[in-house]
Design a protein around this motif. Sequence first.
Motif, PDB file in Angstrom:
ATOM      1  N   GLY A 148       0.825  -1.216   0.000  1.00  0.00           N
ATOM      2  CA  GLY A 148       0.000   0.000   0.000  1.00  0.00           C
ATOM      3  C   GLY A 148       0.852   1.256   0.000  1.00  0.00           C
ATOM      4  N   ILE A 149       1.924   1.245   0.801  1.00  0.00           N
ATOM      5  CA  ILE A 149       2.850   2.388   0.829  1.00  0.00           C
ATOM      6  C   ILE A 149       3.527   2.544  -0.530  1.00  0.00           C
ATOM      7  N   LEU A 150       4.000   1.423  -1.076  1.00  0.00           N
ATOM      8  CA  LEU A 150       4.670   1.460  -2.379  1.00  0.00           C
ATOM      9  C   LEU A 150       3.729   1.990  -3.455  1.00  0.00           C
ATOM     10  N   SER A 151       2.483   1.543  -3.423  1.00  0.00           N
ATOM     11  CA  SER A 151       1.508   1.974  -4.412  1.00  0.00           C
ATOM     12  C   SER A 151       1.223   3.467  -4.308  1.00  0.00           C
ATOM     13  N   ALA A 152       1.151   3.984  -3.065  1.00  0.00           N
ATOM     14  CA  ALA A 152       0.872   5.414  -2.874  1.00  0.00           C
ATOM     15  C   ALA A 152       2.062   6.274  -3.286  1.00  0.00           C
ATOM     16  N   VAL A 153       3.259   5.850  -2.914  1.00  0.00           N
ATOM     17  CA  VAL A 153       4.465   6.624  -3.235  1.00  0.00           C
ATOM     18  C   VAL A 153       4.724   6.622  -4.736  1.00  0.00           C
ATOM     19  N   LYS A 154       4.460   5.479  -5.390  1.00  0.00           N
ATOM     20  CA  LYS A 154       4.687   5.349  -6.832  1.00  0.00           C
ATOM     21  C   LYS A 154       3.367   5.490  -7.596  1.00  0.00           C
ATOM     22  N   GLN A 155       2.534   6.433  -7.176  1.00  0.00           N
ATOM     23  CA  GLN A 155       1.215   6.604  -7.780  1.00  0.00           C
ATOM     24  C   GLN A 155       1.322   6.829  -9.299  1.00  0.00           C
ATOM     25  N   ASN A 156       0.376   6.189 -10.013  1.00  0.00           N
ATOM     26  CA  ASN A 156       0.274   6.314 -11.476  1.00  0.00           C
ATOM     27  C   ASN A 156       1.472   5.716 -12.226  1.00  0.00           C
ATOM     28  N   THR A 157       2.195   4.814 -11.566  1.00  0.00           N
ATOM     29  CA  THR A 157       3.267   4.077 -12.246  1.00  0.00           C
ATOM     30  C   THR A 157       2.815   2.623 -12.392  1.00  0.00           C
ATOM     31  N   TRP A 158       3.645   1.814 -13.061  1.00  0.00           N
ATOM     32  CA  TRP A 158       3.285   0.401 -13.224  1.00  0.00           C
ATOM     33  C   TRP A 158       3.227  -0.331 -11.894  1.00  0.00           C
ATOM     34  N   ILE A 233      -6.194  -4.531   2.810  1.00  0.00           N
ATOM     35  CA  ILE A 233      -5.219  -3.671   3.495  1.00  0.00           C
ATOM     36  C   ILE A 233      -4.412  -2.853   2.489  1.00  0.00           C
ATOM     37  N   VAL A 234      -4.072  -3.439   1.341  1.00  0.00           N
ATOM     38  CA  VAL A 234      -3.350  -2.701   0.301  1.00  0.00           C
ATOM     39  C   VAL A 234      -4.159  -1.480  -0.128  1.00  0.00           C
ATOM     40  N   GLN A 235      -5.433  -1.684  -0.412  1.00  0.00           N
ATOM     41  CA  GLN A 235      -6.250  -0.581  -0.901  1.00  0.00           C
ATOM     42  C   GLN A 235      -6.495   0.464   0.191  1.00  0.00           C
ATOM     43  N   LEU A 236      -6.730   0.020   1.430  1.00  0.00           N
ATOM     44  CA  LEU A 236      -6.941   0.969   2.526  1.00  0.00           C
ATOM     45  C   LEU A 236      -5.681   1.796   2.788  1.00  0.00           C
ATOM     46  N   THR A 237      -4.530   1.120   2.823  1.00  0.00           N
ATOM     47  CA  THR A 237      -3.270   1.826   3.071  1.00  0.00           C
ATOM     48  C   THR A 237      -2.978   2.818   1.954  1.00  0.00           C
ATOM     49  N   ARG A 238      -3.172   2.392   0.721  1.00  0.00           N
ATOM     50  CA  ARG A 238      -2.931   3.288  -0.419  1.00  0.00           C
ATOM     51  C   ARG A 238      -3.826   4.518  -0.341  1.00  0.00           C
ATOM     52  N   LEU A 242      -2.399   8.315   0.378  1.00  0.00           N
ATOM     53  CA  LEU A 242      -2.587   9.376  -0.607  1.00  0.00           C
ATOM     54  C   LEU A 242      -3.278  10.583   0.014  1.00  0.00           C
ATOM     55  N   ASP A 243      -4.243  10.326   0.884  1.00  0.00           N
ATOM     56  CA  ASP A 243      -4.948  11.419   1.558  1.00  0.00           C
ATOM     57  C   ASP A 243      -4.010  12.188   2.485  1.00  0.00           C
ATOM     58  N   VAL A 244      -3.195  11.451   3.254  1.00  0.00           N
ATOM     59  CA  VAL A 244      -2.288  12.089   4.205  1.00  0.00           C
ATOM     60  C   VAL A 244      -1.176  12.843   3.481  1.00  0.00           C
ATOM     61  N   LEU A 245      -0.648  12.274   2.411  1.00  0.00           N
ATOM     62  CA  LEU A 245       0.466  12.902   1.691  1.00  0.00           C
ATOM     63  C   LEU A 245       0.069  14.223   1.039  1.00  0.00           C
ATOM     64  N   ASN A 246      -1.223  14.458   0.893  1.00  0.00           N
ATOM     65  CA  ASN A 246      -1.696  15.717   0.320  1.00  0.00           C
ATOM     66  C   ASN A 246      -2.024  16.769   1.379  1.00  0.00           C
ATOM     67  N   GLN A 247      -1.788  16.442   2.658  1.00  0.00           N
ATOM     68  CA  GLN A 247      -2.079  17.389   3.741  1.00  0.00           C
ATOM     69  C   GLN A 247      -1.012  18.487   3.804  1.00  0.00           C
ATOM     70  N   ASP A 248      -1.408  19.608   4.386  1.00  0.00           N
ATOM     71  CA  ASP A 248      -0.516  20.761   4.469  1.00  0.00           C
ATOM     72  C   ASP A 248       0.719  20.477   5.315  1.00  0.00           C
ATOM     73  N   TYR A 249       0.555  19.724   6.411  1.00  0.00           N
ATOM     74  CA  TYR A 249       1.695  19.510   7.301  1.00  0.00           C
ATOM     75  C   TYR A 249       2.772  18.636   6.652  1.00  0.00           C
ATOM     76  N   ILE A 250       2.381  17.800   5.680  1.00  0.00           N
ATOM     77  CA  ILE A 250       3.376  17.018   4.941  1.00  0.00           C
ATOM     78  C   ILE A 250       4.195  17.949   4.039  1.00  0.00           C
ATOM     79  N   ARG A 251       3.502  18.877   3.362  1.00  0.00           N
ATOM     80  CA  ARG A 251       4.227  19.844   2.524  1.00  0.00           C
ATOM     81  C   ARG A 251       5.147  20.726   3.366  1.00  0.00           C
ATOM     82  N   THR A 252       4.683  21.054   4.584  1.00  0.00           N
ATOM     83  CA  THR A 252       5.519  21.851   5.495  1.00  0.00           C
ATOM     84  C   THR A 252       6.760  21.072   5.902  1.00  0.00           C
ATOM     85  N   ALA A 253       6.597  19.770   6.150  1.00  0.00           N
ATOM     86  CA  ALA A 253       7.738  18.935   6.534  1.00  0.00           C
ATOM     87  C   ALA A 253       8.767  18.867   5.407  1.00  0.00           C
ATOM     88  N   TYR A 254       8.283  18.747   4.163  1.00  0.00           N
ATOM     89  CA  TYR A 254       9.217  18.768   3.033  1.00  0.00           C
ATOM     90  C   TYR A 254       9.928  20.116   2.946  1.00  0.00           C
TER      91      TYR A 254
END
Length: 352
Positions: A148-158, A233-238, A242-254
């Motif tokens: 699920g993590i791999l799928s979210a991080v590599k979104q829209n890839t094979w 679990i794969v689909q729930l984690t993904r 994806l929802d969390v990675l789009n939050q403002d505090y994640i962009r702030t951390a980057y």
Amino acid sequence: MFRFFLRKLGYGILVLLGVVIVIFLLFNVLPADPARLTLGQRTDLTSLENVRKELHLDKPKGIQFLLYLNDLSPLGIHTRQELKESLNGVALFGTGGDKALVLKTPYLRRSYQGKKDVWEILMEALPGTLVLALAAMIFATVAGIALGILSAVKQNTWMDTGAVFASVIGISAPSFFTGIVLAYVFGFVLTDYTGLHMTGSLFDIDPFQGRILNIRNLILPAITLGIRPLAIIVQLTRSAMLDVLNQDYIRTAYAKGLSSRVILYKHALRNALNPVITAITGWFAELLAGAFFVEYIFGWKGIGKVTVDALEKFDFPVVMGAVLVTAGIFVIINLLADLLYSIIDPRIRLGN
């Protein structure tokens, strides 16, 4: 909190009572004669009548149901002879005559075939089912979260497309079909390379060394049983990642210069795990109930295989007991999950 626990406990008891009623009605409309199943086809009428009296088959259905409830209840009224011969419990106090109020292990009666206590049969098989369900859940959780993590991080890839496609197949494929395919391919065709076998239990019996632990026999049934929860679990984690990675505090951390690994595992994953934890607790109870056919396919000694074998032999007390024990475990796990959620989020118990 105590009122919340009592309310949930009450719901659980009502569910178990409903299960008891359905089981009693279902197995009492079957054409098979329990007395004849106990003694066999070649027996005399006197023996049949004695067994019918012992099993209370000579009484009206309503009385039979009340006696069945009395046997199942941890507190019941029994004769001292029953306590000595059949029950695992202690007499609290007498109710007059030879009868007493008894605190006991639920009495599921005796097997028609082996004349063995059903509770004892099921408790011997229960550890095998628990080990299988736990191994399947560990496999599903570890592999599911990682994919699920791999799928979210590599979104829209094979990688993302492959993980989502595989999870859809995993959800759609029935466990018995997956089990047959895995058993044939890895336990028969490729057995020289995998070292796995089509059937086997947690312990092998050696005529000289006795019981020998064989973990290899756990691999194929655990994977078979864990595929469906893994896909969920794969689909729930993904989705959560994806929802969390789009939050403002994640962009702030980057923006602060934190490493991707720290942001991903320390900040994003921690906040994405709530729906995954909910799925894990719910699926563990599902796995205990869903292990029946998987155990039978792989010859795994557990409650599922014992139940299917009992069905083939019309050994109804074992089947009824297995359903009740499984339902009881289901209710207990869901009760513990509700308590856990209420501790984590007090709004749950306030809303109930």
